[in-house]
Write an enzyme that holds these catalytic residues in place. Structure first.
Site, PDB file in Angstrom:
ATOM      1  N   CYS A   1       0.841  -1.004  -0.094  1.00  0.00           N
ATOM      2  CA  CYS A   1      -0.064   0.081  -0.031  1.00  0.00           C
ATOM      3  C   CYS A   1       0.732   1.246   0.101  1.00  0.00           C
ATOM      4  CB  CYS A   1      -1.009  -0.181   1.251  1.00  0.00           C
ATOM      5  SG  CYS A   1      -2.122  -1.183   1.062  1.00  0.00           S
TER       6      CYS A   1
ATOM      7  N   HIS B   1      -3.297   7.430   2.327  1.00  0.00           N
ATOM      8  CA  HIS B   1      -3.553   6.108   1.961  1.00  0.00           C
ATOM      9  C   HIS B   1      -5.067   5.703   2.417  1.00  0.00           C
ATOM     10  CE1 HIS B   1      -3.880   1.738   1.009  1.00  0.00           C
ATOM     11  NE2 HIS B   1      -3.623   1.287   2.411  1.00  0.00           N
TER      12      HIS B   1
ATOM     13  N   ASN C   1     -10.008  -0.252   0.318  1.00  0.00           N
ATOM     14  CA  ASN C   1      -8.440  -0.247   0.186  1.00  0.00           C
ATOM     15  C   ASN C   1      -8.195  -0.750  -1.017  1.00  0.00           C
ATOM     16  OD1 ASN C   1      -5.692  -0.252   0.523  1.00  0.00           O
ATOM     17  ND2 ASN C   1      -5.786  -1.318   2.649  1.00  0.00           N
TER      18      ASN C   1
HETATM   19  N1  ACO Z   1     -17.458  -8.013  10.641  1.00  0.00           N
HETATM   20  C1  ACO Z   1     -17.719  -8.386  11.885  1.00  0.00           C
HETATM   21  N2  ACO Z   1     -16.909  -8.458  12.820  1.00  0.00           N
HETATM   22  C2  ACO Z   1     -15.557  -8.811  12.635  1.00  0.00           C
HETATM   23  C3  ACO Z   1     -15.092  -8.561  11.226  1.00  0.00           C
HETATM   24  C4  ACO Z   1     -16.020  -8.093  10.112  1.00  0.00           C
HETATM   25  N3  ACO Z   1     -15.949  -8.226   9.071  1.00  0.00           N
HETATM   26  N4  ACO Z   1     -13.794  -8.692  11.105  1.00  0.00           N
HETATM   27  C5  ACO Z   1     -13.481  -9.132  12.303  1.00  0.00           C
HETATM   28  N5  ACO Z   1     -14.517  -8.813  13.256  1.00  0.00           N
HETATM   29  C6  ACO Z   1     -14.558  -9.312  14.468  1.00  0.00           C
HETATM   30  C7  ACO Z   1     -13.251  -9.804  15.133  1.00  0.00           C
HETATM   31  O1  ACO Z   1     -13.251 -11.069  15.107  1.00  0.00           O
HETATM   32  C8  ACO Z   1     -13.290  -9.568  16.583  1.00  0.00           C
HETATM   33  O2  ACO Z   1     -14.351 -10.159  17.199  1.00  0.00           O
HETATM   34  P1  ACO Z   1     -13.964 -10.807  18.671  1.00  0.00           P
HETATM   35  O3  ACO Z   1     -13.980  -9.642  19.699  1.00  0.00           O
HETATM   36  O4  ACO Z   1     -15.255 -11.728  19.266  1.00  0.00           O
HETATM   37  O5  ACO Z   1     -12.811 -11.347  18.697  1.00  0.00           O
HETATM   38  C9  ACO Z   1     -14.193  -8.103  16.660  1.00  0.00           C
HETATM   39  O6  ACO Z   1     -14.605  -7.715  15.246  1.00  0.00           O
HETATM   40  C10 ACO Z   1     -12.979  -6.840  16.907  1.00  0.00           C
HETATM   41  O7  ACO Z   1     -11.929  -7.200  16.095  1.00  0.00           O
HETATM   42  P2  ACO Z   1     -10.858  -5.936  15.890  1.00  0.00           P
HETATM   43  O8  ACO Z   1      -9.709  -6.879  15.210  1.00  0.00           O
HETATM   44  O9  ACO Z   1     -10.039  -5.825  17.295  1.00  0.00           O
HETATM   45  O10 ACO Z   1     -11.357  -4.829  15.221  1.00  0.00           O
HETATM   46  P3  ACO Z   1     -10.537  -3.532  14.964  1.00  0.00           P
HETATM   47  O11 ACO Z   1     -11.571  -2.643  15.433  1.00  0.00           O
HETATM   48  O12 ACO Z   1      -9.441  -3.293  15.240  1.00  0.00           O
HETATM   49  O13 ACO Z   1     -11.027  -3.303  13.528  1.00  0.00           O
HETATM   50  C11 ACO Z   1      -9.919  -3.692  11.543  1.00  0.00           C
HETATM   51  C12 ACO Z   1     -10.630  -4.484  12.318  1.00  0.00           C
HETATM   52  C13 ACO Z   1     -10.960  -3.014  10.632  1.00  0.00           C
HETATM   53  C14 ACO Z   1      -9.269  -4.871  10.642  1.00  0.00           C
HETATM   54  C15 ACO Z   1      -8.649  -2.703  11.965  1.00  0.00           C
HETATM   55  O14 ACO Z   1      -8.002  -3.255  12.737  1.00  0.00           O
HETATM   56  C16 ACO Z   1      -7.834  -2.148  10.614  1.00  0.00           C
HETATM   57  O15 ACO Z   1      -8.370  -1.407   9.889  1.00  0.00           O
HETATM   58  N6  ACO Z   1      -6.636  -2.521  10.772  1.00  0.00           N
HETATM   59  C17 ACO Z   1      -5.829  -1.914   9.900  1.00  0.00           C
HETATM   60  C18 ACO Z   1      -5.948  -2.663   8.493  1.00  0.00           C
HETATM   61  C19 ACO Z   1      -5.178  -2.228   7.342  1.00  0.00           C
HETATM   62  O16 ACO Z   1      -5.097  -1.030   7.213  1.00  0.00           O
HETATM   63  N7  ACO Z   1      -4.676  -3.057   6.538  1.00  0.00           N
HETATM   64  C20 ACO Z   1      -4.237  -2.668   5.360  1.00  0.00           C
HETATM   65  C21 ACO Z   1      -2.803  -2.294   5.505  1.00  0.00           C
HETATM   66  S1  ACO Z   1      -2.220  -1.859   3.969  1.00  0.00           S
HETATM   67  C22 ACO Z   1      -1.562  -3.210   3.122  1.00  0.00           C
HETATM   68  O17 ACO Z   1      -0.470  -3.106   2.788  1.00  0.00           O
HETATM   69  C23 ACO Z   1      -2.330  -3.982   2.348  1.00  0.00           C
END
Ligand code: ACO
Length: 317
Positions: free
Chosen positions: A113, A244, A274
């Site tokens: 990214c 980004h 993304n």
């Molecule tokens: N729908 C419903 N629930 C979900 C989903 C979904 N799609 N995905 C995860 N959950 C659940 C998890 O299982 C977890 O459940 P639990 O509490 O029972 O274990 C709960 O939601 C909370 O999960 P978290 O991972 O703590 O949620 P968070 O608030 O951190 O959000 C997210 C998750 C959106 C992925 C966030 O962490 C994020 O945006 N991280 C950065 C990701 C990113 O930017 N990646 C790209 C990088 S760029 C590249 O190089 C590709």
């Protein structure tokens, strides 16, 4: 001619739109969860048979048109991609052929990214040293082809698209500075294991989302400080943040760090999720075309991604 400056921008999103409601039918998720945790409402997906080079070509042609330049005038092509059509030739060479450009250097940059920031940084060095004067810089991705559509942790986040800029040599900046970093110690946070060693079965994105989130907020904060310090500027000198587009919460955290109101931040994540290396040039193109970003304004682009990689570009449009 000491600087590179932006002569034109272009972008392209494939026609097929996938809504959050459609994802509800695929995995255990809800529209509300996706919107609240990420800000994403929909994403665009390539059609079967449509290639990453097809997306890149449309974005590139739009950028060339905006720059009032013919393809044959381009003397360097740098493409950022994580999802090239084949192992080789590079996506840059495939794009070169599709644009009927012959002879100039063309190569890919792979920084996930952060790819577009890396590509712009490389292109800027070529222009500053006098080795190129009209450069096509593209970020293009077909992320949908490395997503496990059964994994709710990742499939809700990504989309396909391409963005491009044409850089030209100029006596005035232009690109003020670029800053790129990587630390492979964090390789396990975000990866696609598939490849020549493991094979291509199940070559899907794996992500430790929560750790990526924290790492993103920390590194984006430090890159903002580094960029402003390198230019003897403070936050108030920045007119626009073009981040980004991964997650609205990460974008808001960076805007807070810059003390920049959200109406000075270009946000497109709701519309296409993304798109990895395409996300910054897509957002930039949108804000240039709708008249928000004007000539003479100062723009900070910043990104982070797998590797872990991170970086920024400060430019005067
Ligand atoms: N729908 C419903 N629930 C979900 C989903 C979904 N799609 N995905 C995860 N959950 C659940 C998890 O299982 C977890 O459940 P639990 O509490 O029972 O274990 C709960 O939601 C909370 O999960 P978290 O991972 O703590 O949620 P968070 O608030 O951190 O959000 C997210 C998750 C959106 C992925 C966030 O962490 C994020 O945006 N991280 C950065 C990701 C990113 O930017 N990646 C790209 C990088 S760029 C590249 O190089 C590709």
């Amino acid at each position: 001619m000491k600087y590179s400056s932006i002569a034109g921008t272009g972008g392209y999103l494939p026609e097929r739109v996938m809504t959050n409601a459609e994802l509800e039918a695929l995995v255990d998720t809800t529209d509300q969860w996706i919107r609240e945790r990420t800000g994403i409402r929909k994403r665009h997906l390539v059609a079967p048979g449509q290639t990453c080079s097809d997306l890149a070509e449309i974005a590139a042609r739009r950028a060339l048109k905006a720059a009032q330049m013919e393809p044959a005038e381009i003397d360097l092509i740098v493409v950022a991609t994580t999802t090239p059509d084949q192992i080789f030739p590079s996506l840059a060479c495939l794009l070169q052929q599709q644009l009927d450009i012959h002879g100039c250097a063309a190569f890919d940059v792979q920084a996930v990214c952060t790819g577009f920031v890396y590509a712009l940084s490389v292109a800027d060095q070529f222009v500053r040293t006098g080795n190129a004067s009209r450069v096509l810089v593209v970020g293009a991705e077909t992320m949908s082809r490395i997503i496990d559509w059964r994994d709710r942790n990742t499939c809700v986040l990504f989309g396909d698209g391409a963005g491009a800029v044409v850089l030209k040599a100029s006596d005035e900046p232009g690109v003020l500075s670029t800053h790129i970093h990587a630390d492979g110690a964090y390789k396990d946070l975000l990866q696609v294991r598939g490849g020549l060693v493991q094979g291509f079965d199940n070559a899907f994105m794996e992500m430790r989302g929560n750790e990526v989130f924290k790492m993103a907020v920390t590194t984006l904060g430090s890159i903002v400080d580094e960029t402003l310090a390198a230019n003897g500027m403070d936050q108030s000198d920045v007119d626009w943040l073009v981040p980004h587009q991964a997650n609205i919460r990460i974008i808001k955290a960076t805007a807070r760090k810059l003390k920049l109101p959200m109406d000075r931040v270009v946000v497109t994540v709701a519309e296409h999720g993304n798109t990895s290396s395409a996300s910054i040039p897509l957002a930039f193109d949108e804000a240039v075309r709708d008249g928000r970003i004007r000539r003479g304004e100062t723009v900070l682009m910043e990104g982070f991604g797998g590797g872990f990689t991170w970086g920024s570009v400060l430019l005067r449009y």
